[in-house]
Scaffold this active site. Sequence first.
Site, PDB file in Angstrom:
ATOM      1  N   ASP A   1      37.532  44.900  41.750  1.00  0.00           N
ATOM      2  CA  ASP A   1      36.515  45.115  42.880  1.00  0.00           C
ATOM      3  C   ASP A   1      35.211  45.889  42.252  1.00  0.00           C
ATOM      4  O   ASP A   1      34.073  46.954  42.912  1.00  0.00           O
ATOM      5  CB  ASP A   1      36.958  46.629  43.457  1.00  0.00           C
ATOM      6  CG  ASP A   1      37.895  46.189  44.652  1.00  0.00           C
ATOM      7  OD1 ASP A   1      38.691  45.294  44.389  1.00  0.00           O
ATOM      8  OD2 ASP A   1      38.607  47.101  44.779  1.00  0.00           O
TER       9      ASP A   1
ATOM     10  N   ASP B   1      39.856  40.912  42.947  1.00  0.00           N
ATOM     11  CA  ASP B   1      39.104  41.565  43.748  1.00  0.00           C
ATOM     12  C   ASP B   1      37.755  41.418  43.949  1.00  0.00           C
ATOM     13  O   ASP B   1      36.958  42.374  44.152  1.00  0.00           O
ATOM     14  CB  ASP B   1      39.849  42.450  45.233  1.00  0.00           C
ATOM     15  CG  ASP B   1      41.271  42.223  45.285  1.00  0.00           C
ATOM     16  OD1 ASP B   1      41.567  40.845  45.282  1.00  0.00           O
ATOM     17  OD2 ASP B   1      41.901  42.864  45.545  1.00  0.00           O
TER      18      ASP B   1
END
Length: 325
Positions: A156, A177
């Site tokens: 992230d 991600d």
Amino acid sequence: MPRFLLCALFISAILLTCNTFTNGIEAITTIYVGTSQSIQAAINSVPSNNKDWICISVAAGVYKEKVVIPADKPFIYLKGAGKDKTSVVWSDSSGTIFDMPTFSSIADNIFVQGITFVNGYNYPPKPGMNIKVAVAARISGDQSAFYECGFSGYQDTLLDDKGRHYFKLCTIEGAVDFIFGDGQSIYEKCDISVNIGEVNPAGTGYIVAQARKNKDETSGFVLKECNVYGKGRAFLGRPWYPYSRVIYYASSLSNIIVPEGWQLWTADEPTSDIAVSEEKCTGPGSDKSKRVAWEKTLTQEEVKYFTSISYIDNVGWIGRLPIKI
């Protein structure tokens, strides 16, 4: 506050001058920050609800601090000496994804150039490390641009949260991600670097997790003329929400991309409203013969709409940035 008063204001350890920039702006206030000083202190010195561009020029060096541009500090031009020379580094994996970022840009009308933002909790990645979510940057304001910047992390990395954003000639590095959120953004000529192989050579990561929540949202990520490479293997992305929209356009995809291309967040989620696609991509990872059945093919009109700068700027805000990009 009038510009001439701001230029005259004394701020401890920060030098103020007025300089001319090149995009139709006659003069812009500049605050200079050196390596022994604080970027956050310079941001704090900007008047609330400012309506004129103010440049914060940050010298080459590593700044170990957490930096926030709050919602009431618009029109800040944060200028480093280059993404390989100026970096902001902080290590934090506590709280929510909104609490931990090294850099948070909440205000509208923000322009950042030549700075790399690093969340050092999982970075640089190495075998055996304790992996947690560790956001390097959060972008939540509207009409914000990032030029020749870097975003480094593992899980992230870049929270492209909401608003219209333009990333050009940036480097974004991560494993899981690492470009995520509900922004309406174009990433143009950016380097997308997968580093999951640094931890596990046989590992498989995810590049994008876009969070469009319903059919009326205009949000989506367009990766235009980007270069995707790295160590390990990676999916192009996985839909974070049911209407996730991601387009890879005219990008170079290396052999790190798995043949299926995309993966669902959960195996049983519906796919009818997911809008992920690849158009005119090249490289060994661009072979679509084994892609998932739910990847979309866009019409020529859709390709033109989403890849045009007007997708994120139909009001001319990019043309009003302090410099032309």
